[in-house]
Scaffold this active site. Sequence first.
Site, PDB file in Angstrom:
ATOM      1  N   SER A  91       0.847  -1.188   0.000  1.00  0.00           N
ATOM      2  CA  SER A  91       0.000   0.000   0.000  1.00  0.00           C
ATOM      3  C   SER A  91       0.884   1.239   0.000  1.00  0.00           C
ATOM      4  O   SER A  91       2.043   1.187   0.424  1.00  0.00           O
ATOM      5  CB  SER A  91      -0.887   0.012   1.252  1.00  0.00           C
ATOM      6  OG  SER A  91      -1.566   1.247   1.404  1.00  0.00           O
TER       7      SER A  91
ATOM      8  N   TYR B 276      -2.710  -0.543  10.301  1.00  0.00           N
ATOM      9  CA  TYR B 276      -2.635  -0.883   8.879  1.00  0.00           C
ATOM     10  C   TYR B 276      -1.289  -0.441   8.304  1.00  0.00           C
ATOM     11  O   TYR B 276      -0.614  -1.213   7.612  1.00  0.00           O
ATOM     12  CB  TYR B 276      -3.779  -0.210   8.128  1.00  0.00           C
ATOM     13  CG  TYR B 276      -3.816  -0.556   6.657  1.00  0.00           C
ATOM     14  CD1 TYR B 276      -4.276  -1.796   6.226  1.00  0.00           C
ATOM     15  CD2 TYR B 276      -3.403   0.361   5.698  1.00  0.00           C
ATOM     16  CE1 TYR B 276      -4.306  -2.122   4.880  1.00  0.00           C
ATOM     17  CE2 TYR B 276      -3.435   0.045   4.351  1.00  0.00           C
ATOM     18  CZ  TYR B 276      -3.884  -1.191   3.945  1.00  0.00           C
ATOM     19  OH  TYR B 276      -3.910  -1.511   2.610  1.00  0.00           O
TER      20      TYR B 276
END
Length: 254
Positions: free
Chosen positions: A146, A159
């Site tokens: 990501s 995350y």
Amino acid sequence: MSLPSTPSFRLDGKRALVTGGTRGIGLGAAVALAEAGAHVTVAARTAADVETVVNQMADAGMAAEGVALDITDVSAVRAFIAEAEPFQVLVNSAGGARHSSFADITEVDYQAVMALNLSATLFVSQAVVGRLIQAGLPGSIIHVSSQMGHVGGPNRAVYAASKFAVEGLSKAMAIELGANNIRVNTICPTFIETELTAKNLSDPAFRQWVLSKIKLGRLGRVEDIMGPVVFLASDAAQLVTGASLLVDGGWTAE
């Protein structure tokens, strides 16, 4: 003078495994690899979803099969990969998020995100790589990371921590596995319109904040990830390992 020849983007004759391959980025990766000629195995937890996707791919003329597999179950993962023919391409796409403010992070949420985003990525890769080395085959391991593996964001501490860890894992794997001609890279998307992001992106203020950070002025689409997956899987990326391919619309450029 002789002209150089462009290496092939085709994947004919290669076997590929895609985790989380029944929806979102994973589904896009599975289709892209199959369209490029790979025989794709779609892995996901829900058997009915796996069957639906495999049937749709087969109807479209793609070589695909599926397995219902909980990738956080290390024993089950090892057993499946030990029995399968070696996979020369692995896309670790399965992932999840539990967003909250830093002060509100719970142990349960932390463990759940790390188990799926980091531990499963590591141990699925370990099993696939072991079979490749045993067979003396080259390979391409692609972790779906990501942009949050390169920058932080509000309410995303866990995350981001998991994706920063995946980035470090990828580089360490690339160093160790280069001698075996096994390449390891990450793809780092911005916010892609999928089921996973739908709830957050339905908030107008949050959506506007996201768009303000993406220099190309639009959200990502699953199709934006498909080309990069094929590139990293193919001989066109023969000298690419330990790299992070940012598909973020320019988010991390500043």
